[in-house]
Enzyme design. Structure first.
Site, PDB file in Angstrom:
ATOM      1  N   GLU A 120       1.198  -1.013  -0.048  1.00  0.00           N
ATOM      2  CA  GLU A 120      -0.114   0.193  -0.042  1.00  0.00           C
ATOM      3  C   GLU A 120       0.833   0.850  -0.375  1.00  0.00           C
ATOM      4  OE1 GLU A 120      -2.007   0.702   3.598  1.00  0.00           O
ATOM      5  OE2 GLU A 120      -4.006   1.563   3.011  1.00  0.00           O
ATOM      6  N   LYS A 197     -10.069   2.707  -1.439  1.00  0.00           N
ATOM      7  CA  LYS A 197      -9.989   1.860  -0.964  1.00  0.00           C
ATOM      8  C   LYS A 197     -11.496   2.298  -0.221  1.00  0.00           C
ATOM      9  CE  LYS A 197      -7.058   1.964   4.373  1.00  0.00           C
ATOM     10  NZ  LYS A 197      -6.280   1.672   4.254  1.00  0.00           N
ATOM     11  N   CYS A 234      -5.668  -2.708   2.291  1.00  0.00           N
ATOM     12  CA  CYS A 234      -5.694  -2.724   3.747  1.00  0.00           C
ATOM     13  C   CYS A 234      -6.840  -2.480   4.650  1.00  0.00           C
ATOM     14  CB  CYS A 234      -4.368  -1.094   4.078  1.00  0.00           C
ATOM     15  SG  CYS A 234      -3.787  -1.289   5.950  1.00  0.00           S
TER      16      CYS A 234
END
Lengths: 386, 386
Positions: A120, A197, A234
């Site tokens: 990431e 995300k 993540c």
């Protein structure tokens, strides 16, 4: 915190357990009954050695089928520390990381990888702990036309490799907004698309909600020459529904580029992406950075401790989990590394046929249940003694 | 299959790893940084010894709060083999299991347990492998008024203990239908309610879909004097949405009474219930039977192997996972056992406040996404190169 540092949990077990016990421990813990080692070409190992990173190779096989050939895909997962101090000019910091990761991508090509994924926010230190906007927002760049995508597009074409990379995105056309975004570059060298995300943490020093909002790109699956892939960035790995939607959209491999630290999440690391592989009958590739990053100005962590300048250590431990619940060992907890894994994508459908989770999951029940649970006046189903 | 049998993975690690490594392995694998041992009263240990079952005690603590006292609850989880051959009369088989489990419930009371839960279909051998309806359906009994509930209700009252037990249910009032059902008995000795298994397997020898249908009781949470509890029966643990709905309805402890065998599911066992504890900020208690059961008539397993009469071995390995991702060691893989765990239920809210998964889960997004995915003409979100 223990002064003793374990570099690799798997190597520790291999070193100390007697052969018979080790075999059973590996079967129970990792679902592994055979040697998983993938022999790598000498050129890849040489590149790794010359550039000071670990390289490991593993493989998952599937049963032979009569009507389909094996669909073998090699996936490269890259974990790395930053290259220069965070006080260096932004451009130089980025160039420094580019340089080390380019060598890792070269090794991935030498190892025959078809798809590579970074960690990431790979072009920068994970500066969100500081809550400072400047200079860190300067690392943000356009997903399609930014310098990093441009640089990687050349490698993707040269190596005939799909490259997934996870960056801080600046959406110049839409109000210069900042996003946490994964970019997919086709092996043709063309930009294929992006995913933002979906779940933004509000925990520990992960002050990301100060910088960007929840993603608005849904759960895209990218159909590449080497399989259908998706990216769960993540903190999204803590949310089974996020994983599930990538599965419902047809993903065969879901990457999880991450940046996470030991005391916070390490006991969760081996559980969540592997559970997702099981529940959704696809491969998962959780990738985490390594090293400790030091920032110019001190900051506090909301934990009663004094202000400090360091963030980390990030514990690496990149691995791959398979739809049948088995997994590879991890890369190191503290060293740059490239994990090369050969997958037979046929395993996804085979596990669906065998376990049937996709058929027994009762989607309409949960669509209705989540709808009710989303309403402001939702009344939980609670049974009390009369 | 390895001839070597590992009785307990945790004891194997404890035996072979040097102290420093063991400490780090336990932290990384289990999220455990302190001694978890719960001292048990001598009477409980004596009862266990006299009756030939293992007893283990562990505890999870929470941080002290200013406005709430600790909410300490002791949970007992029982794993056991059957008592008599499957050729014995049904009534005697059931009495035999009752007898051994009654001793375990007595030990649980002596150990101060407030809530006890059995394994799945605890009054009978797991005969669904055979696909024979007779005599096995005779084990089915009414949830509220059946002999087993009646017997346990007396113990619940006598020991001031909530008892959850998982049986083959016969719904006499609704067409004599058969269900896989968990029954909750209050510590007052009164029937509190029931939950029917939501997800029915179609895998291996788990021919349960021959006997009963998917549950129609939703995702009830039972509010008891000792906390809000729910039951996710066996195969439901493979479905994150099932776990999630118990969480949305407010569960603090979710039991997972199971019957599952080694080659099929053992590498998944340590992952799924623990992932559910993490994702939903509650405690989970997966319980699995032990032993190998032999049936009167041979049956085949749909795996190309010759007909046979045995089903198993069930691998036990009952454990408890906490909302912070930590867990207890497992009970034995092959012996009857009682796992006593002291929980501070305050940990559930503390983990919610810390990690925030309940706030970052974007329910409306997934309600809408699952609704779309449930439709017959659902078009997956796929990105292709133009």
């Amino acid at each position: 915190m223990s002064a003793f540092e374990l570099k690799n949990l798997d190597e520790c077990l291999e070193k100390h357990l007697p052969a018979e016990e080790l075999k059973e421990v590996k079967r129970i813990l990792y679902g592994v009954e055979q040697d998983q080692t993938l022999e790598l070409p000498a050129s890849a190992s040489t590149t790794a050695k010359e550039n000071g990173f670990e390289i490991k190779g593993y493989r998952f096989s599937a049963r032979p089928e009569q009507l389909r050939k094996p669909r073998l895909v090699r996936v490269g997962a890259i974990q790395n520390s930053i290259a220069l101090p965070t006080t260096a000019p932004i451009g130089e910091q980025r160039e420094g990381i580019w340089k080390k990761v380019k060598a890792m991508i070269k090794a991935a090509a030498e190892a025959g990888c078809n798809i590579v994924c970074t960690q990431e926010a790979w072009t920068m230190p994970f500066a969100f702990c500081t809550r400072e906007k400047f200079p860190w927002c300067e690392f943000a760049e356009e997903a399609e036309k930014g310098p990093t995508t441009k640089m990687l597009a050349e490698l993707a074409k040269a190596y005939n490799m799909v490259i997934v990379h996870s960056i801080l995105e600046r959406d110049v056309e839409h109000g210069e907004t900042i996003w946490n975004t994964a970019v997919v570059i086709s092996n043709s060298g063309r930009y294929l698309g992006k995913h933002r995300k979906n779940h933004i943490p509000r925990v520990g020093d992960f002050n990301e909600s100060t910088y960007y909002m929840e993603g608005n790109t849904g759960h895209p699956v990218f159909e590449t020459e080497f399989g259908k892939i998706a990216i769960n960035i993540c903190y999204g790995r803590h949310h089974p529904q996020n994983w599930m939607m990538f599965g419902l959209n047809g993903a065969e491999i879901v990457f999880n580029p991450s940046a996470t630290i030991g005391r916070l999440s390490e006991p969760l690391w081996s559980i969540e992406a592997r559970n997702a592989a099981i529940a959704n009958s696809y491969f998962t590739v959780p990738i985490n950075r390594v090293g400790t990053e030091e920032f110019p100005n001190e900051y506090t962590s909301g934990d009663g401790q004094p202000a400090h300048k360091q963030f980390g250590p990030f514990y690496g431990s990149t691995y791959v989990a398979a739809p049948d619940g088995s997994r590879t060992p991890s890369l190191s907890r503290c060293q740059d590394g490239l994990l090369v894994t050969e997958l037979d994508l046929n395993l996804c459908r085979q596990v669906k046929d065998f376990w049937g989770f996709r058929q027994t999951q009762r989607l309409p029940l949960y669509a209705e249940s989540l709808q009710k649970a989303s309403e402001l006046d939702f009344k939980p189903q609670i049974v009390r003694e009369q």
